[in-house]
Every structure is written in C-alpha cells, then in structure tokens.
Design an enzyme around this catalytic site. Sequence first.
Site, PDB file in Angstrom:
ATOM      1  N   LYS A 181     -10.379  -3.902 -10.977  1.00  0.00           N
ATOM      2  CA  LYS A 181     -10.950  -2.261 -11.176  1.00  0.00           C
ATOM      3  C   LYS A 181      -9.534  -1.536 -11.430  1.00  0.00           C
ATOM      4  CE  LYS A 181     -11.792  -1.575  -6.361  1.00  0.00           C
ATOM      5  NZ  LYS A 181     -11.572  -2.965  -5.928  1.00  0.00           N
ATOM      6  N   LYS A 198      -5.424 -10.310 -15.435  1.00  0.00           N
ATOM      7  CA  LYS A 198      -6.481 -10.632 -14.415  1.00  0.00           C
ATOM      8  C   LYS A 198      -7.420  -9.309 -14.338  1.00  0.00           C
ATOM      9  CE  LYS A 198      -6.633 -10.599  -9.276  1.00  0.00           C
ATOM     10  NZ  LYS A 198      -7.007  -9.570  -8.436  1.00  0.00           N
ATOM     11  N   LYS A 250       0.858  -1.304  -0.019  1.00  0.00           N
ATOM     12  CA  LYS A 250       0.038   0.116   0.079  1.00  0.00           C
ATOM     13  C   LYS A 250       1.025   1.290   0.000  1.00  0.00           C
ATOM     14  CE  LYS A 250      -4.092  -2.042   2.062  1.00  0.00           C
ATOM     15  NZ  LYS A 250      -4.705  -2.650   3.109  1.00  0.00           N
TER      16      LYS A 250
HETATM   17  P1  ADP Z   1      -9.861  -5.610  -7.632  1.00  0.00           P
HETATM   18  O1  ADP Z   1      -8.722  -6.483  -7.987  1.00  0.00           O
HETATM   19  O2  ADP Z   1     -10.693  -5.544  -8.716  1.00  0.00           O
HETATM   20  O3  ADP Z   1      -9.387  -4.580  -6.734  1.00  0.00           O
HETATM   21  P2  ADP Z   1     -10.578  -6.730  -5.022  1.00  0.00           P
HETATM   22  O4  ADP Z   1      -9.123  -6.839  -4.677  1.00  0.00           O
HETATM   23  O5  ADP Z   1     -11.208  -5.822  -4.265  1.00  0.00           O
HETATM   24  O6  ADP Z   1     -10.622  -6.741  -6.799  1.00  0.00           O
HETATM   25  O7  ADP Z   1     -10.909  -8.117  -4.685  1.00  0.00           O
HETATM   26  C1  ADP Z   1     -12.095  -8.598  -3.897  1.00  0.00           C
HETATM   27  C2  ADP Z   1     -12.304 -10.204  -3.963  1.00  0.00           C
HETATM   28  O8  ADP Z   1     -12.570 -10.699  -5.540  1.00  0.00           O
HETATM   29  C3  ADP Z   1     -11.220 -10.705  -3.573  1.00  0.00           C
HETATM   30  O9  ADP Z   1     -11.575 -11.806  -2.837  1.00  0.00           O
HETATM   31  C4  ADP Z   1     -10.402 -11.096  -4.871  1.00  0.00           C
HETATM   32  O10 ADP Z   1      -9.579 -12.474  -4.606  1.00  0.00           O
HETATM   33  C5  ADP Z   1     -11.526 -11.429  -5.807  1.00  0.00           C
HETATM   34  N1  ADP Z   1     -11.164 -11.079  -7.178  1.00  0.00           N
HETATM   35  C6  ADP Z   1     -10.958  -9.898  -7.690  1.00  0.00           C
HETATM   36  N2  ADP Z   1     -10.520 -10.084  -8.976  1.00  0.00           N
HETATM   37  C7  ADP Z   1     -10.508 -11.496  -9.398  1.00  0.00           C
HETATM   38  C8  ADP Z   1     -10.080 -11.977 -10.487  1.00  0.00           C
HETATM   39  N3  ADP Z   1      -9.963 -11.354 -11.666  1.00  0.00           N
HETATM   40  N4  ADP Z   1     -10.512 -13.294 -10.505  1.00  0.00           N
HETATM   41  C9  ADP Z   1     -10.812 -14.131  -9.530  1.00  0.00           C
HETATM   42  N5  ADP Z   1     -11.142 -13.441  -8.135  1.00  0.00           N
HETATM   43  C10 ADP Z   1     -11.037 -12.036  -8.075  1.00  0.00           C
END
Ligand code: ADP
Length: 321
Positions: A193, A190, A111
């Site tokens: 957002k 992957k 972070k």
């Molecule tokens: P982002 O990468 O969009 O910021 P987060 O880190 O907030 O998403 O992820 C929230 C949840 O969704 C976590 O449990 C994460 O493992 C899952 N997740 C996010 N993106 C993916 C992906 N592309 N494939 C599988 N799981 C995902």
Amino acid sequence: MRILTGIQPSGQIHLGNYFGAIDNILRMQAQGHEVFLFLADFHALTTVRDPAALREGTMNAALDFLACGVDPEKTVFWRQSDVPEVQELAWLLSVVTPMGLLERCHSYKDKLAHGKEATHGLFAYPVLMAADILLYQSDLVPVGKDQKQHLEVTRDLAIKFNNAYGEIFKLPDAYIPESVAIVPGTDGQKMSKSYGNVIPLFDTAKRIRQSIMGIVTDSTPMDQPKDPETCNVYKIYKLLATPEQAGEMAAKLRAGGYGYGDAKKALLAAYHEKFDACAARREELAANPAKVEEILARGAARAREIAAPTLAAAIKAVGLR
Ligand code: ADP
Ligand code: TRP
C-alpha cells in the site's frame, strides 16, 4: 500445536496480503491446527492517532478476515485490546528486557527513518509482541521476514524470564514460509500500500477493473510471442488460477497472437471467480456489526481462558500479589 499470529489492522487489504499472509492462515485452519489469530490494535495505536480511524480500521480488518474464510468456530479470533492481561504481562517482561536488545531492533530504526515519532510505545513494541506470544503459550508464530527479529527478542525474553523465575513460558518458534511468493504490484515492484500499486481485495468492481487493467506490461506487439515469466499479469494470474488455467495462459502468451489485454481480462475473470463470494460475505457481515462484535467477544473469552492462568503463574512467580 498452537499457532498464533497477530495482524495490525492497517488500511485496505490487497492481493499481496491475501497470498502473503491470509491464505497461509486459512491453510493452517483447514489442516486442523489450533490457530490463534488476533487484531493487534494496541500495536496499531503506536502509529494511528485518530480514534475513529483506529476503530474503523479494526472493524474493517475483522470483516476482511471473516469474509476471507477465518472460521471463528475453528480459529480463536479476537481483538488484542479485549484481553488486557497482555499489558500486565508486557510489564513483567519489560523489567527483564535489556535496553540494548530493543535498541538493536531494525523495525524501530526503520520506523524512525520513515519519520515516525520516537515514542516509548514504538520502542517497546517488541515487548508487547513478546507478551502476545508468550501469554498464549504459542508453539509456532507465522510472520513475515520483517518480524523475524521480534521473534528472536521474544525467545530471548522468555529465556531470561524462565531463568530468573522458573519455567513459565514455552519457547515459540518463528515460521517464515519461504514458499510464499512476493506478489508483484501493478508496476511489477512488490505489491504494497505504500507504493500505490495494489490490487485491492475488496473494492468496487470499477476500481478492481481499473487496477487490473492498469498493470504495467512491456510493448511486445499482440502477434509476437511473450515470456510469461516476465509478465506481471501472468505472475498474478498464476496465484489465482488453477495450474491448468495458468498453463493455458502461459502457452497462449508464448505462442503469440494473444495480447496483454486478453491476459488482463482473464485475470479479472479469475479474480471475480475467486473473491466474489468473499465480497458478498463481507457485505452481509458489514451490515451486521453487532454480529462481528459478538464473534470477537467470544474469541476474546476463549483467548482469556489461556491468558489468565499464564498471567497468574507469571504474577506469582515474580512475587506480586
Ligand atoms: P503493505 O506492504 O501493503 O503495508 P503489510 O506490511 O501490512 O503490507 O503486510 C501485511 C502482511 O501481508 C504481511 O504478512 C506481509 O508479509 C504480507 N504481504 C504484504 N505485501 C505482500 C506482497 N506483495 N507479497 C507477499 N506478501 C505480502
Ligand atoms: N508486529 C506484527 C506485524 O506488524 C503484528 C503482531 C503483533 C504480531 N503481535 C504479534 C505477529 C504477535 C505475530 C505474533 O506484522
């Protein structure tokens, strides 16, 4: 067995979140496990400084989960900050937390590397997370790989506390589902957002269409055979469709004469088939925020029934009050 997990409300959810996290919660709920699920708004406060955004983000996350099928009759679903006991426990854990344990946390270092301010809240994030888990005497904590270290911290703190004051806390286990596929985004990386490559779960039909039609494919001509395993459209379709439907698309791609445009149309149809009912439920709930508040309040009351005696035992054990 009590399964507990927390989710930081953080913006619009996407297919990656659904298949990477939400789907798993729904499965455990359907299997009849005792599921505890909360919206980690105290944690979100470490990075969100806009009060309206925090409130809205939390409400939106509540809507998302309820719309996807979290059933408040089965799952204890609440907002973290509605159970203030967690803060008191976080302090009791803080005093047995070695600085070095937190200094080693990758998530904190990441972070900072991403430009976040080095605040005490961000640093102490894993202690609050340990309090979340230990307060409810959780057995199993499903988390993404990135949270594995925080579960190790939680177990360390539980052991330290129990050694010092007696057996107050259950030792939780992390559950990191290896079977969960990484959902690719529209560019094949992957879906995330932060990469701007998402297919949103809830948005206007137009934006959903645009994101699906924008999935990057190679330039194999329409009539040529295509490899489904390297096709981003197919990889996402496979998650949404039945195995038979997926098999059909794979066969058509391999045979040639089936274009990526056709595959995208099939994906769009599968998307609507799977999520339109959820979207309708979300709209209905969004029009009735008082009902959502009531659901969260009931969840908090149930959560507190477990939290209060755990905290009381910890308070007594350390010699307070
Ligand atoms: P982002 O990468 O969009 O910021 P987060 O880190 O907030 O998403 O992820 C929230 C949840 O969704 C976590 O449990 C994460 O493992 C899952 N997740 C996010 N993106 C993916 C992906 N592309 N494939 C599988 N799981 C995902
Ligand atoms: N740190 C978790 C995440 O960002 C969210 C979280 C907070 C959590 N408290 C928790 C997850 C307790 C599991 C258990 O994903």
